[in-house]
Design a protein around this motif. Sequence first.
Motif, mmCIF file in Angstrom:
data_model
loop_
_atom_site.group_PDB
_atom_site.id
_atom_site.type_symbol
_atom_site.label_atom_id
_atom_site.label_comp_id
_atom_site.label_asym_id
_atom_site.label_seq_id
_atom_site.Cartn_x
_atom_site.Cartn_y
_atom_site.Cartn_z
ATOM 1 N N UNK A 115 -23.984 49.141 -3.330
ATOM 2 C CA UNK A 115 -25.002 48.281 -3.936
ATOM 3 C C UNK A 115 -24.990 48.560 -5.437
ATOM 4 N N UNK A 116 -25.593 47.681 -6.202
ATOM 5 C CA UNK A 116 -25.533 47.843 -7.665
ATOM 6 C C UNK A 116 -26.161 49.152 -8.125
ATOM 7 N N UNK A 117 -27.258 49.564 -7.491
ATOM 8 C CA UNK A 117 -27.936 50.794 -7.921
ATOM 9 C C UNK A 117 -27.129 52.046 -7.618
ATOM 10 N N UNK A 118 -26.276 51.980 -6.592
ATOM 11 C CA UNK A 118 -25.438 53.131 -6.276
ATOM 12 C C UNK A 118 -24.145 53.115 -7.085
ATOM 13 N N UNK A 119 -23.592 51.923 -7.315
ATOM 14 C CA UNK A 119 -22.330 51.821 -8.056
ATOM 15 C C UNK A 119 -22.553 52.155 -9.537
ATOM 16 N N UNK A 130 -25.758 35.924 6.526
ATOM 17 C CA UNK A 130 -24.773 34.878 6.823
ATOM 18 C C UNK A 130 -23.439 35.152 6.151
ATOM 19 N N UNK A 131 -23.399 36.161 5.304
ATOM 20 C CA UNK A 131 -22.141 36.579 4.665
ATOM 21 C C UNK A 131 -21.484 37.673 5.496
ATOM 22 N N UNK A 132 -20.161 37.632 5.552
ATOM 23 C CA UNK A 132 -19.405 38.733 6.144
ATOM 24 C C UNK A 132 -19.637 38.980 7.614
ATOM 25 N N UNK A 133 -19.843 37.911 8.385
ATOM 26 C CA UNK A 133 -20.035 38.096 9.831
ATOM 27 C C UNK A 133 -18.799 38.690 10.495
ATOM 28 N N UNK A 161 -39.522 44.041 29.681
ATOM 29 C CA UNK A 161 -38.107 43.948 29.330
ATOM 30 C C UNK A 161 -37.637 45.214 28.630
ATOM 31 N N UNK A 162 -36.395 45.556 28.840
ATOM 32 C CA UNK A 162 -35.824 46.691 28.120
ATOM 33 C C UNK A 162 -35.452 46.231 26.711
ATOM 34 N N UNK A 163 -35.813 47.040 25.701
ATOM 35 C CA UNK A 163 -35.532 46.670 24.315
ATOM 36 C C UNK A 163 -34.300 47.425 23.806
ATOM 37 N N UNK A 164 -33.399 46.659 23.207
ATOM 38 C CA UNK A 164 -32.190 47.225 22.607
ATOM 39 C C UNK A 164 -32.233 46.929 21.112
ATOM 40 N N UNK A 165 -32.387 47.960 20.309
ATOM 41 C CA UNK A 165 -32.497 47.772 18.861
ATOM 42 C C UNK A 165 -31.304 48.449 18.189
ATOM 43 N N UNK A 166 -30.414 47.630 17.628
ATOM 44 C CA UNK A 166 -29.258 48.168 16.905
ATOM 45 C C UNK A 166 -29.659 48.448 15.463
ATOM 46 N N UNK A 167 -28.818 49.167 14.780
ATOM 47 C CA UNK A 167 -29.035 49.372 13.343
ATOM 48 C C UNK A 167 -28.990 48.024 12.633
ATOM 49 N N UNK A 168 -29.888 47.836 11.678
ATOM 50 C CA UNK A 168 -29.888 46.610 10.887
ATOM 51 C C UNK A 168 -28.890 46.680 9.720
ATOM 52 N N UNK A 169 -28.225 47.814 9.590
ATOM 53 C CA UNK A 169 -27.340 48.000 8.443
ATOM 54 C C UNK A 169 -26.119 47.091 8.538
ATOM 55 N N UNK A 170 -25.804 46.439 7.420
ATOM 56 C CA UNK A 170 -24.564 45.663 7.308
ATOM 57 C C UNK A 170 -23.733 46.333 6.209
ATOM 58 N N UNK A 171 -23.002 47.402 6.552
ATOM 59 C CA UNK A 171 -22.333 48.196 5.511
ATOM 60 C C UNK A 171 -21.279 47.439 4.723
ATOM 61 N N UNK A 172 -20.789 46.323 5.266
ATOM 62 C CA UNK A 172 -19.751 45.564 4.549
ATOM 63 C C UNK A 172 -20.321 44.687 3.440
ATOM 64 N N UNK A 173 -21.643 44.526 3.398
ATOM 65 C CA UNK A 173 -22.258 43.668 2.378
ATOM 66 C C UNK A 173 -22.654 44.503 1.161
ATOM 67 N N UNK A 220 -15.387 42.716 3.701
ATOM 68 C CA UNK A 220 -16.290 42.852 2.544
ATOM 69 C C UNK A 220 -16.920 41.517 2.138
ATOM 70 N N UNK A 221 -18.203 41.574 1.794
ATOM 71 C CA UNK A 221 -18.948 40.378 1.388
ATOM 72 C C UNK A 221 -19.996 40.790 0.359
ATOM 73 N N UNK A 222 -20.544 39.783 -0.349
ATOM 74 C CA UNK A 222 -21.517 40.049 -1.407
ATOM 75 C C UNK A 222 -22.834 39.322 -1.162
ATOM 76 N N UNK A 223 -23.925 40.014 -1.461
ATOM 77 C CA UNK A 223 -25.254 39.394 -1.531
ATOM 78 C C UNK A 223 -25.724 39.565 -2.973
ATOM 79 N N UNK A 224 -25.786 38.463 -3.714
ATOM 80 C CA UNK A 224 -26.079 38.488 -5.152
ATOM 81 C C UNK A 224 -27.353 37.690 -5.405
ATOM 82 N N UNK A 225 -28.253 38.234 -6.205
ATOM 83 C CA UNK A 225 -29.511 37.531 -6.471
ATOM 84 C C UNK A 225 -29.903 37.669 -7.934
#
Length: 599
Positions: free
Chosen positions: A392-396, A317-320, A192-204, A324-329
Amino acid sequence: MQRALDTLRHVFGYDAFRGVQGEIVGHVAEGGDALVLMPTGGGKSLCYQLPALLRQGTAIVVSPLIALMQDQVEALRQLGVKAAFLNSSLDAGAALAVERAFADGELDLLYVAPERLLTPRFLSLLERARIALFAIDEAHCVSQWGHDFRPEYRQLTLLHERWPDVPRIALTATADAPTRREIVERLALEDARQFVSSFDRPNIRYTVVAKQDSRRQLVDFLRERTRDSGIVYCLSRKKVEQTAEFLVAQGISALPYHAGLDAEKRAAHQRRFLREDGIVMCATIAFGMGIDKPDVRYVAHLDLPKSLEGYYQETGRAGRDGDPADAWMAYGLGDAVLLQRMIEESESGEERKRLERRKLDALIGYCESTACRRQSLLAYFGEAHAGACGNCDNCIAPPRSYDGTVAAQKALSCVYRTGQRFGAAHVIDVLRGAQTQKVFQFGHENVSTYGIGTELDAKQWRSVFRQLVAGGWLAVDVEGHGALRLTSASAGLLKGETSLTLRAETEKAPKRRESRNADVVAELSDEAAQRFEALRAWRSAVAREQGVPAYVIFHDATLRQIALQEPGDLDALARVQGVGVAKLERYGRDVIETLAGGQ
């Protein structure tokens, strides 16, 4: 490809493909097999839905999730696509009607659970029908190393064996390298041909906070998001229920969801979450994988997930919708101890335990990192990122660091002097010279490290111990009830042969704006915002009338474009992205009237 683009515009209402969607659609439509790795919200579904409309016959979509099937089928029907599902939610008569429609060639797509697909009855149905393609959604379920293994997925190779000329497309949003290899092997997708997109979710926006009073920290986070829908993940069913009760007592609309609730209650809570705004779903990870809701504005973790792979899937599951969306832990050393204990006490073989320990180590490293969160997360999936993402918190609010060699030496010495038999809380009491019953019971007021750490408060010492565990200078003795013990790496640090830079504990998380969703609406003019709210109210009424989630009528992004462009007639409305022919015919006049009334 012109036919594909025409269908994309006519049915789905879009003028162009996103990313590699066009390549995938063309490859599968021409009969090729494909493995697609694309982040949640990246448009995976279109990669098999559009080829299904371009090829002769019915596309069979294998999905493990009843809720997801139902939502996707309803969304397709809104587009004028002939779609149906077969699962346990249908009574015998309804299931028979779907089977007849399938056998008669009246369906474009048929969604089916793997358990149903593998029955002799359904395989016999497949033998008599014309099949356009097989789509295997959530393909990571085939991997025993993945976070959501489903044994039935292992048997799906029979699709290739029985129907070798029917193209197959396997899709997943989360697969690290070992999981990816296993998908290829187990589903016989070597060619099969593999298609790999960026995993980045810049809006989160990714944020990790040190646990203090995690419930209060969560409430502070939620207070700024009262109109937004979100998910709060907890590790246990008991904690899910306690958290939901606590939030309700704070005046926050919260519902519990876990496998221990009866099916009717779970379904009712899920319906409310899908169809109402401002609902907080407190859940175990059993919830959310099958949720197609595009406007989840945040995902919060009150407990550590089991791996970075699981964390990525859950936060995804946030920001599909791309807004803008948040991932908070909230993260504490106790979480890591609990998960380590669960690994050691499981009945898994040693190879599996070793893998799970490595995954947990990677997750703890992510939590303690001072680098860009996005860079760390993507590196886990083998994707390079320059860092400095600005979201992200470390960059902000870049964390301060300091020479923590002396503090680390004091911590390690105290662990040793107290016999490597105690957890961090007691060792911190000894370091700070606390006069507790436990200190006196074990005579630890007499050890040489008693009171040598008064320069740091308890919160700062907890940070030191978390980082020492994350860096491998301390280990948690799971059999010893979470006691800390020295490792082979400790000696060099104690002798001063190595120095150590530690992250300084910050007083507060970076200041947040009132609502990430409000930011998007604020970009509209006052008049456009009024039109947008009028359209949302109209959409809610239509959704209630039809008994469907509001987003299957139109996504917020489409309503915003309508509010901005203010189309005056159906021809102008037809040019708005997300408005296909079926929706134009069904809702066009109502939308124009709503705009006219919202002036």
